[in-house]
Design an enzyme around this catalytic site. Structure first.
Site, PDB file in Angstrom:
ATOM      1  N   PRO A 178      39.097  32.528 -18.995  1.00 54.27           N
ATOM      2  CA  PRO A 178      39.009  33.825 -19.678  1.00 54.27           C
ATOM      3  C   PRO A 178      38.248  34.854 -18.860  1.00 54.27           C
ATOM      4  O   PRO A 178      37.315  34.530 -18.127  1.00 54.27           O
ATOM      5  CB  PRO A 178      38.262  33.484 -20.973  1.00 54.27           C
ATOM      6  CG  PRO A 178      38.536  32.037 -21.203  1.00 54.27           C
ATOM      7  CD  PRO A 178      38.613  31.425 -19.843  1.00 54.27           C
ATOM      8  N   CYS A 179      38.655  36.108 -19.002  1.00 54.24           N
ATOM      9  CA  CYS A 179      38.049  37.156 -18.180  1.00 54.24           C
ATOM     10  C   CYS A 179      36.568  37.315 -18.467  1.00 54.24           C
ATOM     11  O   CYS A 179      35.825  37.805 -17.637  1.00 54.24           O
ATOM     12  CB  CYS A 179      38.776  38.484 -18.371  1.00 54.24           C
ATOM     13  SG  CYS A 179      38.831  39.074 -20.070  1.00 54.24           S
ATOM     14  N   GLN A 180      36.087  36.889 -19.652  1.00 56.48           N
ATOM     15  CA  GLN A 180      34.663  36.957 -19.931  1.00 56.48           C
ATOM     16  C   GLN A 180      33.866  36.095 -18.958  1.00 56.48           C
ATOM     17  O   GLN A 180      32.674  36.297 -18.769  1.00 56.48           O
ATOM     18  CB  GLN A 180      34.371  36.493 -21.366  1.00 56.48           C
ATOM     19  CG  GLN A 180      34.875  37.457 -22.417  1.00 56.48           C
ATOM     20  CD  GLN A 180      36.300  37.164 -22.830  1.00 56.48           C
ATOM     21  OE1 GLN A 180      37.016  36.462 -22.120  1.00 56.48           O
ATOM     22  NE2 GLN A 180      36.720  37.696 -23.956  1.00 56.48           N
ATOM     23  N   GLY A 181      34.517  35.113 -18.351  1.00 59.83           N
ATOM     24  CA  GLY A 181      33.829  34.240 -17.419  1.00 59.83           C
ATOM     25  C   GLY A 181      33.602  34.867 -16.066  1.00 59.83           C
ATOM     26  O   GLY A 181      32.837  34.340 -15.259  1.00 59.83           O
ATOM     27  N   PHE A 182      34.282  35.974 -15.774  1.00 61.13           N
ATOM     28  CA  PHE A 182      34.119  36.610 -14.475  1.00 61.13           C
ATOM     29  C   PHE A 182      33.019  37.658 -14.581  1.00 61.13           C
ATOM     30  O   PHE A 182      33.244  38.782 -15.011  1.00 61.13           O
ATOM     31  CB  PHE A 182      35.433  37.250 -14.021  1.00 61.13           C
ATOM     32  CG  PHE A 182      36.489  36.226 -13.744  1.00 61.13           C
ATOM     33  CD1 PHE A 182      36.482  35.492 -12.582  1.00 61.13           C
ATOM     34  CD2 PHE A 182      37.482  35.977 -14.671  1.00 61.13           C
ATOM     35  CE1 PHE A 182      37.442  34.536 -12.342  1.00 61.13           C
ATOM     36  CE2 PHE A 182      38.445  35.023 -14.440  1.00 61.13           C
ATOM     37  CZ  PHE A 182      38.426  34.297 -13.262  1.00 61.13           C
TER      38      PHE A 182
END
Length: 354
Positions: free
Chosen positions: A77-81
């Site tokens: 998920p983009c929250q992880g970047f």
């Protein structure tokens, strides 16, 4: 023999479906799917083979046994970047691509396929991903692709990272498009359109997720009289600026004060273009261009699923909000199929010479 696939951050299974289903690619078997969204895991389990596990990836990696696989797929998920999420500046927690690559390594996979937001491509974190993959022995390529170029009736730009080692062929990356935008001079078929995807559906008449396809998801909101008046003021392809011009008395003050930007807000789709990117709150026209081209309503869940390229026989599990989240977060299966065919070719046997 089918290639064994582990699907991480699998969601509803759009990426797996594109690989496993012969309508898109075929030649693959999902042996493990992992996600922390319980409803999405239920959907994956109903539609696709293999073990579907609801768990956080780090916890599962610490406690579970990674099976052998040929290919690992999925989109952390983009929250992880952290570099894409400014609220996480300085946060030293592991980014979610790290356990993803741990599982790639432990599974013995020869190929991994990572899908994520377009912004990842220009993020320094992509360099970290590729550096870690190189330490594991993988060559990598990355690019941004538009799903409309691969048969999905939706313009959705995504970063694709392909990693490979110990395969029979060099990858044909990126895969050749199957469709092209009108007016480009290409001999390929034009992009698939909203009309081609949903025009055969009747107006929705009931509010239920039960029943048989295709009408099992064909429901929407119950708009107020003011909402209906707002919808009627926006023409096909129009947006909140048309609302402001045609019905200023019912235009939110915050939109009147904001004189630029947001051209998709409260917008209508065009019949003869692909959809804009379907997101998780497509049922709220204030979130984007999600009004039906001619009917005075937001698109339904069934229409959104079709605009993602899901076939009508794919069964979604969960509440309305959970299903909308699964649809908006998915990889369009036609696009996944093109990626799958590219990956499958890497394992084709090398012909023996006389």
């Amino acid at each position: 023999m089918a290639l064994k696939v582990i699907d991480l951050f699998c969601g509803a299974g759009g990426l797996s479906l594109g690989l496993v289903d012969g309508r898109f690619s075929g030649g693959f078997e999902t042996i493990l799917a992992l996600d922390n969204d319980r409803a999405a895991i239920a959907t994956h389990g109903v539609n696709l083979p293999g073990r579907a596990v609801c768990a956080n990836i780090d916890q599962w990696l610490a406690e579970g046994e990674v099976p052998e696989a040929d290919v690992v797929i999925g989109g952390p998920p983009c929250q992880g970047f952290s570099l894409l999420n400014k609220k996480r500046d300085g946060d030293q927690r592991r980014a979610l691509w790290e356990p993803y690559l741990d599982i790639v390594d432990k599974s013995g996979a020869s190929v991994f396929l990572m899908e994520n937001v377009a912004e990842l491509y220009r993020s320094p974190e992509l360099l970290d991903i590729r550096a870690r993959a190189a330490k594991l022995g993988f060559q990598t390529q990355a690019t941004i692709l538009n799903t409309a170029d691969y048969g999905a009736p939706q313009t959705r730009r995504r970063t694709i990272v392909l990693g490979w080692k110990d395969v029979n062929w060099a990858p044909a990356f990126p895969p050749l498009p199957s469709h092209a935008a009108p007016g480009t001079g290409s001999n390929l078929p034009h992009w698939r359109t909203v009309r081609g995807a949903i025009a055969d559906l009747p107006p929705p008449t009931r509010d239920t997720i039960e029943g048989s396809a295709p009408l099992d998801l064909h429901f929407g909101r119950n708009p107020t009289a003011k909402s209906m008046e707002r919808y009627r003021s926006v023409p096909e392809g129009g947006n909140r600026f048309d609302l402001q011009r045609n019905a200023p008395h019912i235009t939110p003050d915050c939109w009147i004060r904001k004189t630029s930007g947001g051209t998709d807000l409260f917008g209508r789709l065009w019949w003869d273009r692909p959809s804009v990117t379907i997101r998780t709150e497509f049922y709220k026209p204030e979130k984007g261009r999600y009004l039906h081209p001619v009917q005075d309503r937001p698109i339904t869940h069934r229409e959104a699923a079709r605009l993602m390229g899901f076939p009508d026989d794919f069964k979604f599990v969960g509440s309305k909000v959970e299903i909308a989240r699964q649809i908006g977060n998915a990889v369009p299966p036609p696009f996944a199929g093109a990626l799958g065919r590219m990956v499958r070719d890497l394992f084709m046997p090398v012909a023996k010479t006389a």
